[in-house]
Design a protein around this motif. Structure first.
Motif, PDB file in Angstrom:
ATOM      1  N   THR A  44     -17.466  -5.377  -0.379  1.00  0.00           N
ATOM      2  CA  THR A  44     -18.092  -6.692  -0.206  1.00  0.00           C
ATOM      3  C   THR A  44     -17.731  -7.339   1.125  1.00  0.00           C
ATOM      4  O   THR A  44     -18.344  -8.333   1.523  1.00  0.00           O
ATOM      5  CB  THR A  44     -17.686  -7.637  -1.343  1.00  0.00           C
ATOM      6  OG1 THR A  44     -16.242  -7.749  -1.372  1.00  0.00           O
ATOM      7  CG2 THR A  44     -18.171  -7.108  -2.684  1.00  0.00           C
ATOM      8  N   GLY A  45     -16.747  -6.801   1.812  1.00  0.00           N
ATOM      9  CA  GLY A  45     -16.353  -7.354   3.098  1.00  0.00           C
ATOM     10  C   GLY A  45     -14.969  -6.877   3.482  1.00  0.00           C
ATOM     11  O   GLY A  45     -14.341  -6.082   2.773  1.00  0.00           O
ATOM     12  N   TYR A  46     -14.487  -7.347   4.601  1.00  0.00           N
ATOM     13  CA  TYR A  46     -13.144  -6.986   5.055  1.00  0.00           C
ATOM     14  C   TYR A  46     -12.615  -8.092   5.954  1.00  0.00           C
ATOM     15  O   TYR A  46     -13.360  -8.954   6.426  1.00  0.00           O
ATOM     16  CB  TYR A  46     -13.144  -5.643   5.788  1.00  0.00           C
ATOM     17  CG  TYR A  46     -13.899  -5.652   7.097  1.00  0.00           C
ATOM     18  CD1 TYR A  46     -13.311  -6.128   8.273  1.00  0.00           C
ATOM     19  CD2 TYR A  46     -15.209  -5.190   7.167  1.00  0.00           C
ATOM     20  CE1 TYR A  46     -14.006  -6.154   9.468  1.00  0.00           C
ATOM     21  CE2 TYR A  46     -15.923  -5.211   8.361  1.00  0.00           C
ATOM     22  CZ  TYR A  46     -15.305  -5.690   9.505  1.00  0.00           C
ATOM     23  OH  TYR A  46     -15.995  -5.727  10.692  1.00  0.00           O
ATOM     24  N   ALA A  47     -11.316  -8.044   6.196  1.00  0.00           N
ATOM     25  CA  ALA A  47     -10.677  -9.002   7.101  1.00  0.00           C
ATOM     26  C   ALA A  47      -9.607  -8.277   7.902  1.00  0.00           C
ATOM     27  O   ALA A  47      -8.896  -7.416   7.365  1.00  0.00           O
ATOM     28  CB  ALA A  47     -10.050 -10.151   6.311  1.00  0.00           C
ATOM     29  N   VAL A  48      -9.486  -8.600   9.191  1.00  0.00           N
ATOM     30  CA  VAL A  48      -8.428  -8.043  10.023  1.00  0.00           C
ATOM     31  C   VAL A  48      -7.185  -8.888   9.815  1.00  0.00           C
ATOM     32  O   VAL A  48      -7.221 -10.117   9.933  1.00  0.00           O
ATOM     33  CB  VAL A  48      -8.838  -8.027  11.504  1.00  0.00           C
ATOM     34  CG1 VAL A  48      -7.692  -7.513  12.367  1.00  0.00           C
ATOM     35  CG2 VAL A  48     -10.081  -7.161  11.702  1.00  0.00           C
ATOM     36  N   LEU A  49      -6.100  -8.246   9.477  1.00  0.00           N
ATOM     37  CA  LEU A  49      -4.859  -8.933   9.158  1.00  0.00           C
ATOM     38  C   LEU A  49      -4.064  -9.263  10.421  1.00  0.00           C
ATOM     39  O   LEU A  49      -4.338  -8.734  11.511  1.00  0.00           O
ATOM     40  CB  LEU A  49      -4.020  -8.068   8.216  1.00  0.00           C
ATOM     41  CG  LEU A  49      -4.714  -7.641   6.908  1.00  0.00           C
ATOM     42  CD1 LEU A  49      -3.822  -6.705   6.111  1.00  0.00           C
ATOM     43  CD2 LEU A  49      -5.108  -8.857   6.086  1.00  0.00           C
TER      44      LEU A  49
ATOM     45  N   GLY B 234      -2.704  -6.471  12.570  1.00  0.00           N
ATOM     46  CA  GLY B 234      -3.649  -5.554  13.204  1.00  0.00           C
ATOM     47  C   GLY B 234      -4.295  -4.585  12.256  1.00  0.00           C
ATOM     48  O   GLY B 234      -5.230  -3.874  12.639  1.00  0.00           O
ATOM     49  N   ARG B 235      -3.805  -4.518  11.034  1.00  0.00           N
ATOM     50  CA  ARG B 235      -4.456  -3.660  10.042  1.00  0.00           C
ATOM     51  C   ARG B 235      -5.683  -4.372   9.473  1.00  0.00           C
ATOM     52  O   ARG B 235      -5.976  -5.512   9.822  1.00  0.00           O
ATOM     53  CB  ARG B 235      -3.476  -3.292   8.933  1.00  0.00           C
ATOM     54  CG  ARG B 235      -2.291  -2.445   9.404  1.00  0.00           C
ATOM     55  CD  ARG B 235      -1.494  -1.902   8.226  1.00  0.00           C
ATOM     56  NE  ARG B 235      -1.033  -2.983   7.362  1.00  0.00           N
ATOM     57  CZ  ARG B 235      -0.700  -2.822   6.078  1.00  0.00           C
ATOM     58  NH1 ARG B 235      -0.797  -1.629   5.506  1.00  0.00           N
ATOM     59  NH2 ARG B 235      -0.272  -3.849   5.373  1.00  0.00           N
ATOM     60  N   VAL B 236      -6.391  -3.690   8.585  1.00  0.00           N
ATOM     61  CA  VAL B 236      -7.600  -4.259   8.010  1.00  0.00           C
ATOM     62  C   VAL B 236      -7.492  -4.208   6.489  1.00  0.00           C
ATOM     63  O   VAL B 236      -6.918  -3.281   5.918  1.00  0.00           O
ATOM     64  CB  VAL B 236      -8.857  -3.490   8.496  1.00  0.00           C
ATOM     65  CG1 VAL B 236      -8.794  -2.018   8.107  1.00  0.00           C
ATOM     66  CG2 VAL B 236     -10.130  -4.125   7.973  1.00  0.00           C
ATOM     67  N   GLU B 237      -8.018  -5.238   5.837  1.00  0.00           N
ATOM     68  CA  GLU B 237      -8.037  -5.280   4.380  1.00  0.00           C
ATOM     69  C   GLU B 237      -9.488  -5.191   3.914  1.00  0.00           C
ATOM     70  O   GLU B 237     -10.309  -6.061   4.212  1.00  0.00           O
ATOM     71  CB  GLU B 237      -7.397  -6.568   3.859  1.00  0.00           C
ATOM     72  CG  GLU B 237      -7.337  -6.626   2.338  1.00  0.00           C
ATOM     73  CD  GLU B 237      -6.693  -7.904   1.835  1.00  0.00           C
ATOM     74  OE1 GLU B 237      -5.505  -7.854   1.453  1.00  0.00           O
ATOM     75  OE2 GLU B 237      -7.372  -8.955   1.855  1.00  0.00           O
ATOM     76  N   ALA B 238      -9.793  -4.126   3.189  1.00  0.00           N
ATOM     77  CA  ALA B 238     -11.140  -3.938   2.643  1.00  0.00           C
ATOM     78  C   ALA B 238     -11.199  -4.543   1.248  1.00  0.00           C
ATOM     79  O   ALA B 238     -10.281  -4.363   0.442  1.00  0.00           O
ATOM     80  CB  ALA B 238     -11.476  -2.454   2.587  1.00  0.00           C
ATOM     81  N   ARG B 239     -12.298  -5.254   0.968  1.00  0.00           N
ATOM     82  CA  ARG B 239     -12.447  -5.924  -0.321  1.00  0.00           C
ATOM     83  C   ARG B 239     -13.642  -5.351  -1.066  1.00  0.00           C
ATOM     84  O   ARG B 239     -14.656  -4.999  -0.449  1.00  0.00           O
ATOM     85  CB  ARG B 239     -12.620  -7.430  -0.099  1.00  0.00           C
ATOM     86  CG  ARG B 239     -11.393  -8.067   0.567  1.00  0.00           C
ATOM     87  CD  ARG B 239     -11.703  -9.408   1.186  1.00  0.00           C
ATOM     88  NE  ARG B 239     -10.524  -9.972   1.854  1.00  0.00           N
ATOM     89  CZ  ARG B 239     -10.576 -10.971   2.704  1.00  0.00           C
ATOM     90  NH1 ARG B 239     -11.740 -11.544   3.007  1.00  0.00           N
ATOM     91  NH2 ARG B 239      -9.478 -11.427   3.276  1.00  0.00           N
ATOM     92  N   PHE B 240     -13.513  -5.290  -2.385  1.00  0.00           N
ATOM     93  CA  PHE B 240     -14.515  -4.643  -3.215  1.00  0.00           C
ATOM     94  C   PHE B 240     -14.941  -5.562  -4.354  1.00  0.00           C
ATOM     95  O   PHE B 240     -14.218  -6.481  -4.742  1.00  0.00           O
ATOM     96  CB  PHE B 240     -13.963  -3.331  -3.776  1.00  0.00           C
ATOM     97  CG  PHE B 240     -13.472  -2.393  -2.707  1.00  0.00           C
ATOM     98  CD1 PHE B 240     -14.340  -1.500  -2.101  1.00  0.00           C
ATOM     99  CD2 PHE B 240     -12.147  -2.421  -2.292  1.00  0.00           C
ATOM    100  CE1 PHE B 240     -13.892  -0.650  -1.098  1.00  0.00           C
ATOM    101  CE2 PHE B 240     -11.684  -1.572  -1.298  1.00  0.00           C
ATOM    102  CZ  PHE B 240     -12.565  -0.682  -0.696  1.00  0.00           C
TER     103      PHE B 240
ATOM    104  N   GLY C 122     -11.884  -4.309  -8.525  1.00  0.00           N
ATOM    105  CA  GLY C 122     -10.619  -3.699  -8.138  1.00  0.00           C
ATOM    106  C   GLY C 122      -9.919  -4.449  -7.026  1.00  0.00           C
ATOM    107  O   GLY C 122     -10.462  -5.375  -6.421  1.00  0.00           O
ATOM    108  N   ASP C 123      -8.700  -4.037  -6.765  1.00  0.00           N
ATOM    109  CA  ASP C 123      -7.866  -4.701  -5.772  1.00  0.00           C
ATOM    110  C   ASP C 123      -8.314  -4.351  -4.359  1.00  0.00           C
ATOM    111  O   ASP C 123      -8.872  -3.276  -4.117  1.00  0.00           O
ATOM    112  CB  ASP C 123      -6.409  -4.281  -5.951  1.00  0.00           C
ATOM    113  CG  ASP C 123      -5.835  -4.724  -7.291  1.00  0.00           C
ATOM    114  OD1 ASP C 123      -6.310  -5.761  -7.808  1.00  0.00           O
ATOM    115  OD2 ASP C 123      -4.931  -4.042  -7.809  1.00  0.00           O
ATOM    116  N   PRO C 124      -8.064  -5.245  -3.408  1.00  0.00           N
ATOM    117  CA  PRO C 124      -8.341  -4.919  -2.002  1.00  0.00           C
ATOM    118  C   PRO C 124      -7.412  -3.815  -1.524  1.00  0.00           C
ATOM    119  O   PRO C 124      -6.361  -3.546  -2.132  1.00  0.00           O
ATOM    120  CB  PRO C 124      -8.078  -6.238  -1.269  1.00  0.00           C
ATOM    121  CG  PRO C 124      -7.162  -7.003  -2.163  1.00  0.00           C
ATOM    122  CD  PRO C 124      -7.516  -6.610  -3.561  1.00  0.00           C
TER     123      PRO C 124
END
Length: 371
Positions: free
Chosen positions: A121-126, A129-135, A138-140
């Motif tokens: 459903t989207g993502y965010a750059v932490l 510098g890593r990235v968090e993918a969201r669904f 379930g958990d990101p």
């Protein structure tokens, strides 16, 4: 390094296999509820570039199996009328290796971690510098790199490059498959050729395995389980741009358009599997403006979807997978530099692949019938 891959198509799975060989953690997230939720099993022609990329990402012990489950591409590339008489030529034939997408996908799935029902459903750059993918469920998932290998309707591209969107060519086609029995031996001249009818074009391609896939896996790589698939003919009817689909099923729609055609052609469609006959649209994605290199990138149809008439969609996705694998694992470049190097090269040949496929499209598309 941890890599999250959105999409369990050929490109994403090939990348995961290549990273796995290099000891890099790679997890695939697929939006379909199950790996077999929809049929994905038609014949592909791999160029030498595509085959080399595929072999580069697979374990060496599987190379003999890949050879066994492949076939040789051939065909005169003629233009035939509905009674199979020659009326023209398409041009020089394409050499290459023929493989079944469904079988190849099962080979690429072997040993991988694939999370199904995971619609991104989207993502965010932490901040680190890593990235968090969201669904949706379930958990990101946090990763060093998120790769959008999620096709023409890519959810990753919608965030990373929202101005790069699919273009509908207006061309529709029905695709299906029929067991290759002795009854169709007389159609060999039509394999790789175009049959031109009134307002439609029919394309045929033979899938002949050197060794039946299930048996080949049992003999050469017992850890791999492949589908029990026999030789078949892949057929595709291309409709005129924006041609009406009607209310018939895809297979019935084809049969309604080939009245009076050669009886073997009618029998080929009549004996096909109705569950695997599908109406599809031809959409393309042309790489647009480059984004700044970061922990998110794109691969395959998500960034350079081609028309199937170019014969280069799967080959280009496999090339992406192998190039990204090499950029991430070879040399001593910094991480963002490696991703940027991949994107620079991918944009160049990906755009050319789309242009080539569009240039090839008119030769196969019939004219719309007069109203």
């Amino acid at each position: 390094m941890r890599v999250a891959i959105a999409g369990a198509g050929l490109g994403g799975l090939c990348l995961a296999q290549g990273l796995r060989q290099a000891g890099i953690e790679a997890e695939v997230h697929e939006r379909d509820p199950a790996i077999t939720a929809r049929f994905q099993g038609y014949r592909l022609v791999l160029s030498q570039t595509g085959l080399t990329a595929l072999r580069g990402c697979l374990p060496r012990r599987w190379h003999a199996l890949l050879e066994a489950i492949s076939g040789d591409a051939y065909g005169e590339r003629l233009v035939l009328d509905p009674r199979l008489n020659k009326i023209g030529e398409l041009g020089p034939g394409r050499s290459g290796t023929v493989i079944d997408r469904h079988v190849l996908r099962h080979l690429l799935l072997t040993g991988l971690t694939v999370r199904t029902g995971a619609a991104l459903t989207g993502y965010a750059v932490l901040a680190d510098g890593r990235v968090e993918a969201r669904f949706a469920h379930g958990d990101p998932v946090a990763a060093d790199l998120l790769v959008g290998a999620d096709g023409v309707g890519s959810a990753v591209r919608a965030v990373l490059a929202p101005r790069t969107t699919p273009t509908d060519t207006g061309v529709r086609f029905v695709i299906g498959r029929t067991p290759l029995t002795g009854q169709f031996a007389g159609l060999s001249r039509a394999f790789g050729s175009k049959i031109a009818g009134d307002g439609v074009s029919l394309l045929l391609g033979a899938m002949r395995f050197r060794t039946p896939p299930k048996r080949a896996a049992e003999e050469l790589a017992p850890e791999v389980v492949l589908p029990d698939v026999g030789d078949y003919v892949r057929w595709a009817m291309i409709l005129p741009p924006d041609g009406p689909a009607g209310t018939l099923s895809p297979r019935e729609s084809v049969l309604s358009r080939i009245e009076g055609w050669h009886p073997d052609l009618r029998a080929l469609v009549e004996q096909s599997d109705p569950d695997n006959s599908t109406l599809l649209s031809i959409r393309v994605v042309e790489p647009g403006e480059r984004w700044a290199p970061g922990p998110v990138t794109l691969l395959g149809d998500a960034i350079h979807a081609t028309s199937p008439t170019g014969g280069n969609g799967a080959n280009t996705a496999l090339r992406d997978a192998d190039l990204l694998r090499r950029c991430l694992t070879e040399g001593r470049r910094d991480f963002l530099g490696a991703v940027g190097d991949y994107e620079r090269q991918m944009f160049e040949y990906g755009a050319e692949a789309v242009r080539h496929s569009l240039d090839a499209l008119p030769a196969y598309v019939p004219r719309a019938e007069p109203a």
